[in-house]
Enzyme design. Structure first.
Site, PDB file in Angstrom:
ATOM      1  CG  HIS A   1      -1.904  -1.099   1.274  1.00 38.85           C
ATOM      2  ND1 HIS A   1      -2.544  -1.493   2.434  1.00 38.85           N
ATOM      3  CD2 HIS A   1      -2.376  -1.923   0.302  1.00 38.85           C
ATOM      4  CE1 HIS A   1      -3.355  -2.500   2.183  1.00 38.85           C
ATOM      5  NE2 HIS A   1      -3.262  -2.786   0.896  1.00 38.85           N
TER       6      HIS A   1
ATOM      7  CG  HIS B   1      -7.096  -3.236   2.890  1.00 32.71           C
ATOM      8  ND1 HIS B   1      -6.160  -4.196   2.565  1.00 32.71           N
ATOM      9  CD2 HIS B   1      -7.443  -3.488   4.182  1.00 32.71           C
ATOM     10  CE1 HIS B   1      -5.951  -4.983   3.596  1.00 32.71           C
ATOM     11  NE2 HIS B   1      -6.719  -4.572   4.599  1.00 32.71           N
TER      12      HIS B   1
END
Length: 624
Positions: A551, A594
């Site tokens: 990420h 996320h």
């Protein structure tokens, strides 16, 4: 004019009158604006690029070109079967990046997979559908001056994007929080018994409350069965399958060019008072021939948190010292380009030996997996619809104390209410990104803590001027001055050890021979006394096994101040005309979860803003 192709994906190149590139390394050719081109040229068909191409081309009066360095996603089985995504790692569909050596992690180079295919990383990730915490985006607006990008500003776009599938097996959630008319299919993937009756109640035993739906304005705190982007046929619903559907690709004003690697942005700085983006230079699979394509209105850079800053730097936009080091003419100095990199780090997964036939490890055997494949192909159901990370818990590390830990914790959760830790449970051995089998080919259960609000800042810098050389990726893991990142992860590991000792989960796990060596395969699960495990041993364990959760954000971040941000609140590059950025690189700060859904929502919102700008300019254009 080049002949139109109704299905541009069947042609590696599809654009009007390509122009061979010419001139010095940086070309500023105002006359090139007179050449045939497109209204919008979008660089990168990842999450943001797919949304932008689809929404902008809804206006039949504009033309859109979407350039993707990778290939078509439609014929790749591994992009469709949810459980098979790790098989795409280290293939032609992966940029296959590595960081530089990380001093805090035993000087290891960490593997960073990134999607190099239509859909970008949404075609090869774990399909985690997560809005993240409301406080994350409110922090953007209040603390980073990004007015217009708060949660309430983005919430309508989360809803407009989503088409929730209520007919799949799911928890008793309130569907009023879910969108029902959008293009992006969401729902629930497979839930293994060890997750349903083991991990979920074990988290509650550890003091983490159950949350049926973490995708509401109430926030993410709690343990939940994860929602995923999956359709009613049990297939991945990437941002490419959602927004580049066959109907969208048949639009006569949308062109998609695969295998087109953009090498730099082209500018006019002769006839305007500010540098103005007028197109891009790119190269196809047939290396050695560069082409130019031109944008009448805007170039939109959506190449991701690694390739976006690389492209800006190669085009002369970035820190002065960095550009001068590589002999790149400075188009616009901007110290935020390639800086402020933040990533979610996992200290490691604790691998527990599971009882036979309680996990999904058997699916690694081709023969044993055949019935599951048949079930998926005929019914769109079964264990192959698992996204691996079937459930997760979001929590605040400051809510947990352990007498063994010596470090202190500072609350860096957004708004003092957002989570700073995530704990993922997986019904298989997820070791080295799924590349390594568990000891003795045993069935295994993995539990993985992740730091969500890291204070360590990294960089993306150029290796050299070659656009085909990967940039230097240095996340500078665990480099924050007060060691808070390290202490949060140590707390996360101890919470994981508490969870796996719960009777609910223990009923699915096998005892293993006691081993107090931190280098042994089952340690620390095999420790004779987890209460006695020292921070020193956990740190050694972490240094040898930590990995990314994929990420990276923030390398061209948004803000009102050109001294601390790369783009303004309209995602326009500061002091440059005709150039916007939209992908995770514009995040002002790391989100506590996320990022795929937030990227999609930001791109959707930006498409509306661009359309509004076009409508505002329409009367003026009509009078010219």
């Amino acid at each position: 004019m080049a002949r139109r192709h109704r299905n541009p994906l069947h042609d590696p190149l599809h654009y009007a009158t390509p122009q061979p590139a010419s001139g010095p390394p940086v070309t500023y050719a105002s006359a090139s604006r007179l050449l045939c081109g497109y209204d919008y040229v979008i660089v990168g068909a990842g999450a943001a690029g797919c949304v932008l191409a689809s929404k902008l081309s809804e206006d039949a009066n504009v033309s859109v070109l979407l350039l993707e360095a990778g290939g078509d996603n439609t014929s790749i089985l591994e992009t469709k079967v949810p459980l098979m995504f790790p098989k795409l790692f280290h293939t032609e569909h992966d940029w296959n990046y590595y960081t530089v050596e990380q001093p805090s992690l035993a000087y290891r180079k960490l593997y960073w997979p990134r999607g190099r295919v239509l859909g970008g990383s949404t075609s090869l990730n774990a399909m985690m559908y997560h809005h993240c915490s409301k406080s994350d985006f409110d922090e953007w607006a209040t603390d980073y001056g990004c007015d217009g990008w708060s949660y309430n500003d983005l919430a309508p776009f989360f809803r407009r994007m989503e088409k929730f599938t209520p007919n799949l097996t799911r928890p008793a959630i309130d569907v009023k929080h879910r969108g029902s008319t959008g293009d992006w299919h969401t729902g629930y993937s497979w839930l293994s018994e060890i997750m349903d009756k083991g991990f979920l109640p074990a988290c509650q035993d550890a003091g983490i409350p159950l949350s049926a739906d973490v995708n509401t304005s109430d926030g993410s705190l709690g343990v939940t069965r994860f929602q995923t982007f999956i359709d009613s046929k049990g297939q991945r619903s990437s941002l490419a399958t959602a927004f580049l559907t066959p109907d969208v690709l048949q639009r006569p004003n949308l062109y998609v060019a695969c295998h087109s690697h953009v090498t730099r942005i082209l500018f006019d700085r002769l006839t305007t008072n500010q540098p103005t983006a007028i197109g891009v230079e790119f190269q196809t699979k047939q290396k050695g021939i560069l082409f130019e394509v031109h944008a009448r209105k805007e170039v939109i850079l959506s190449a991701g948190s690694i390739n976006t800053p690389q492209t800006l730097l190669l085009s002369g936009i970035g820190p002065k010292v960095e550009l001068e080091r590589h002999g790149i003419p400075i188009l616009q100095e901007n110290d935020a380009v390639g800086r402020n990199l933040k990533d979610h780090l996992c200290p490691t997964g604790i691998i527990c030996k599971a009882k036979p036939n309680t996990t999904l490890d058997y699916l690694s055997n081709t023969f044993k997996a055949l019935p599951a494949l048949l079930q998926w192909m005929t019914l769109g159901r079964g264990p192959l619809t698992s996204n691996i990370a079937e459930a997760a818990a979001f929590l605040r590390s400051a809510d947990f104390t352990f007498p063994q830990s010596s470090g202190s914790l500072t609350d860096y959760g957004s708004g003092s209410i957002g989570p700073d830790l995530e704990i993922i449970g997986a019904p298989l051995a997820f070791i080295h990104h799924g590349e390594e089998r568990p000891p003795d080919e045993s069935d295994a259960f993995s539990i993985i803590p992740i730091i969500l609000r890291p204070q360590s800042n990294g960089t993306i810098t150029l290796r050299n001027k070659d656009p085909f050389e990967p940039p230097i990726i240095d996340p500078k893991y665990l480099s924050d001055k007060d060691n808070n990142d390290l202490n949060v992860l140590l707390t996360g590991l101890r919470i994981c050890l508490k969870i796996v000792r719960s009777p609910a989960l223990q009923s699915y796990l096998e005892p293993v021979p006691v081993n107090d060596d931190p280098t042994s395969a089952w340690w620390p699960y095999s420790s004779s006394n987890v209460e006695a495990i020292s921070d020193k041993d956990l740190i050694r364990f972490m240094q040898e096994k930590a990995f990314t959760l994929y990420h990276p954000v923030g390398t061209a971040r948004m803000g009102s101040d050109p001294k601390t941000s790369a783009v303004d609140l309209n995602c326009r590059v500061h002091n440059v005309k005709g150039l916007r950025v939209m992908d995770a690189s514009v995040f002002p700060e790391q989100v506590s979860g996320h990022p795929t859904a937030p990227i999609g929502a930001l791109a959707y919102k930006l498409s509306d803003m661009i359309k509004q700008d076009r409508r505002a300019d329409a009367p003026l254009s009509a009078n010219l």
